[in-house]
Motif scaffolding. Structure first.
Motif, mmCIF file in Angstrom:
data_model
loop_
_atom_site.group_PDB
_atom_site.id
_atom_site.type_symbol
_atom_site.label_atom_id
_atom_site.label_comp_id
_atom_site.label_asym_id
_atom_site.label_seq_id
_atom_site.Cartn_x
_atom_site.Cartn_y
_atom_site.Cartn_z
ATOM 1 N N LEU A 165 81.903 25.345 -22.393
ATOM 2 C CA LEU A 165 81.877 26.438 -23.566
ATOM 3 C C LEU A 165 81.178 27.554 -23.237
ATOM 4 O O LEU A 165 81.472 28.814 -23.697
ATOM 5 N N ASP A 166 80.271 27.574 -22.183
ATOM 6 C CA ASP A 166 79.482 28.844 -21.854
ATOM 7 C C ASP A 166 80.671 29.693 -21.130
ATOM 8 O O ASP A 166 80.770 30.894 -21.441
ATOM 9 N N ARG A 167 81.596 29.102 -20.296
ATOM 10 C CA ARG A 167 82.600 29.707 -19.596
ATOM 11 C C ARG A 167 83.542 30.167 -20.623
ATOM 12 O O ARG A 167 84.115 31.343 -20.869
ATOM 13 N N TYR A 168 83.878 29.432 -21.691
ATOM 14 C CA TYR A 168 84.630 29.882 -22.781
ATOM 15 C C TYR A 168 84.048 31.201 -23.501
ATOM 16 O O TYR A 168 85.001 32.149 -23.719
ATOM 17 N N ALA A 169 82.908 31.084 -23.878
ATOM 18 C CA ALA A 169 82.434 32.350 -24.589
ATOM 19 C C ALA A 169 82.376 33.548 -23.831
ATOM 20 O O ALA A 169 82.492 34.529 -24.533
ATOM 21 N N LEU A 170 81.847 33.468 -22.406
ATOM 22 C CA LEU A 170 81.754 34.484 -21.653
ATOM 23 C C LEU A 170 83.218 35.043 -21.143
ATOM 24 O O LEU A 170 83.237 36.143 -20.747
ATOM 25 N N SER A 171 84.166 34.453 -21.621
ATOM 26 C CA SER A 171 85.553 34.705 -21.091
ATOM 27 C C SER A 171 86.301 35.609 -21.986
ATOM 28 O O SER A 171 87.333 36.193 -21.930
ATOM 29 N N MET A 172 85.867 35.380 -23.189
ATOM 30 C CA MET A 172 86.492 35.750 -24.235
ATOM 31 C C MET A 172 86.315 37.345 -24.667
ATOM 32 O O MET A 172 85.093 37.853 -24.406
ATOM 33 N N SER A 173 87.102 38.241 -25.034
ATOM 34 C CA SER A 173 86.914 39.541 -25.107
ATOM 35 C C SER A 173 86.425 39.618 -26.632
ATOM 36 O O SER A 173 86.873 38.724 -27.519
ATOM 37 N N GLU A 174 86.043 40.835 -27.034
ATOM 38 C CA GLU A 174 85.400 41.111 -28.405
ATOM 39 C C GLU A 174 86.589 40.891 -29.440
ATOM 40 O O GLU A 174 86.428 40.346 -30.457
ATOM 41 N N ILE A 175 87.715 41.513 -29.106
ATOM 42 C CA ILE A 175 88.982 41.166 -29.918
ATOM 43 C C ILE A 175 89.499 39.766 -30.003
ATOM 44 O O ILE A 175 89.508 39.527 -31.388
ATOM 45 N N VAL A 196 87.458 37.276 -29.951
ATOM 46 C CA VAL A 196 86.407 36.681 -30.699
ATOM 47 C C VAL A 196 86.501 36.943 -32.164
ATOM 48 O O VAL A 196 86.585 35.974 -32.825
ATOM 49 N N ARG A 197 86.766 37.922 -32.415
ATOM 50 C CA ARG A 197 87.123 38.433 -33.927
ATOM 51 C C ARG A 197 88.235 37.924 -34.398
ATOM 52 O O ARG A 197 88.294 37.570 -35.595
ATOM 53 N N GLN A 198 89.167 37.502 -33.751
ATOM 54 C CA GLN A 198 90.645 36.965 -34.077
ATOM 55 C C GLN A 198 90.460 35.346 -34.163
ATOM 56 O O GLN A 198 91.243 34.861 -34.756
ATOM 57 N N SER A 199 89.194 34.871 -33.559
ATOM 58 C CA SER A 199 89.274 33.193 -33.504
ATOM 59 C C SER A 199 88.798 32.769 -35.095
ATOM 60 O O SER A 199 88.183 33.291 -35.841
ATOM 61 N N VAL A 200 89.351 31.667 -35.145
ATOM 62 C CA VAL A 200 89.727 30.946 -36.581
ATOM 63 C C VAL A 200 88.523 30.035 -36.766
ATOM 64 O O VAL A 200 88.201 29.155 -35.699
ATOM 65 N N MET A 214 78.155 37.437 -27.870
ATOM 66 C CA MET A 214 77.634 36.271 -28.626
ATOM 67 C C MET A 214 77.205 36.834 -29.988
ATOM 68 O O MET A 214 77.040 36.280 -30.883
ATOM 69 N N VAL A 215 76.558 37.941 -30.105
ATOM 70 C CA VAL A 215 76.152 38.601 -31.151
ATOM 71 C C VAL A 215 77.331 39.090 -32.272
ATOM 72 O O VAL A 215 77.452 38.951 -33.191
ATOM 73 N N VAL A 216 78.490 39.517 -31.425
ATOM 74 C CA VAL A 216 79.560 39.603 -32.077
ATOM 75 C C VAL A 216 80.297 38.193 -32.844
ATOM 76 O O VAL A 216 80.790 38.075 -33.920
ATOM 77 N N LYS A 217 80.177 37.115 -31.904
ATOM 78 C CA LYS A 217 80.426 35.818 -32.212
ATOM 79 C C LYS A 217 79.768 35.383 -33.580
ATOM 80 O O LYS A 217 80.471 34.719 -34.509
ATOM 81 N N GLN A 218 78.507 35.457 -33.526
ATOM 82 C CA GLN A 218 77.655 35.202 -34.634
ATOM 83 C C GLN A 218 77.933 35.770 -35.925
ATOM 84 O O GLN A 218 78.235 35.402 -36.877
ATOM 85 N N ALA A 219 78.422 37.294 -35.695
ATOM 86 C CA ALA A 219 78.718 38.041 -36.916
ATOM 87 C C ALA A 219 80.079 37.529 -37.343
ATOM 88 O O ALA A 219 80.343 37.687 -38.577
ATOM 89 N N THR A 220 80.927 37.260 -36.663
ATOM 90 C CA THR A 220 82.473 36.721 -37.032
ATOM 91 C C THR A 220 82.283 35.207 -37.706
ATOM 92 O O THR A 220 82.734 35.089 -38.846
ATOM 93 N N VAL A 221 81.406 34.530 -37.395
ATOM 94 C CA VAL A 221 81.021 33.243 -38.155
ATOM 95 C C VAL A 221 80.489 33.648 -39.415
ATOM 96 O O VAL A 221 80.912 32.894 -40.468
#
Length: 240
Positions: free
Chosen positions: A42-52, A54-58, A183-190
């Motif tokens: 999960l840490d690898r997954y989160a740190l591998s994703m780009s901001e785009i 992350v924002r497109q994740s469902v 991670m901040v972007v991820k939290q905002a996306t959720v």
């Protein structure tokens, strides 16, 4: 291998690992080892994703059914489980049925449900040991002492998860500033995805707890539960 292919591969490994539970035939040690591997992925997954990406994740919503409508001692640590896994959680009731509902990225929700099962098993094991050492307790006295023991465990587990979550955040800032910003972007996306569900949550009052010997012994037992992730239309009630 492209980044999208790598992420798909990581997601599939996470899904398979979260299915490695005791109820599915794994030993406790195998299940805990799987939890540790999920944490790394999960840490690898989160740190591998780009901001785009992350924002497109469902975001997904998954439920954990409970028996009856009564609150349970483990409720005290369920919000910490969700925060540790970067999810939202609430308690939903309909008729005589109740359930925990986790909301967030699919991989995070899977880990939250898996971690909750690990905590439940640990609490059950410690409670059995507590009861075995107190054969003199019977009937109502046994039920009251057992509940307070579980309440103490849940509070301690919640405290540990909150501390681990804070430390993981500090570590991300030290070792991977770009990942911490992601991670901040991820939290905002959720949060944005949750607002779109139009689900309204209400707070519930925490259950009163008597800090007696059973509670204190449960609190100590909560420090022994193995939280093996590495540090790197219904009535809905938001758990505190």
């Amino acid at each position: 291998m492209s980044q999208s292919d790598e992420l798909a591969k990581v997601k599939e490994r996470i899904r398979l690992l979260t299915e490695r539970t005791v109820s599915n035939g794994c030993t406790e040690a195998e299940a805990l080892q799987a939890a540790e591997m999920v944490g790394r992925l999960l840490d690898r997954y989160a740190l591998s994703m780009s901001e785009i990406e992350v924002r497109q994740s469902v975001c997904v919503q998954r439920s954990v059914p409970l028996m009856g409508r009564q609150r349970r001692p483990i409720d005290a640590c369920v919000p910490a489980v969700a925060r540790f896994c970067d999810c939202k959680v609430w308690l939903a009731r309909e008729g005589e049925q109740a359930e925990y509902v986790f909301f967030g990225f699919e991989e995070d929700v899977s880990l939250a449900i898996y971690l909750l099962a690990v905590v439940e098993r640990g609490m059950r094991h410690e409670l059995e040991a507590f009861r075995a050492l107190r054969p003199q307790l019977r009937g109502p006295d046994l039920r009251v002492a057992s509940r307070r023991h579980q309440q103490g465990m849940a509070v301690r587990v919640g405290e540990r998860l909150e501390a681990m979550h804070r430390e993981r955040g500090r570590q991300r800032h030290r070792e991977a500033p770009a990942g911490a910003a992601l991670m901040v972007v991820k939290q905002a996306t959720v949060e944005e995805a949750f607002r779109e569900t139009r689900i309204r949550l209400t707070r519930t009052r925490p259950s009163a707890v008597r800090l007696d010997a059973a509670y204190r012994q449960g609190y100590d037992a909560g420090g022994r539960i193995n939280l093996n992730r590495p540090l790197r239309g219904q009535e809905r009630e938001r758990l505190p």
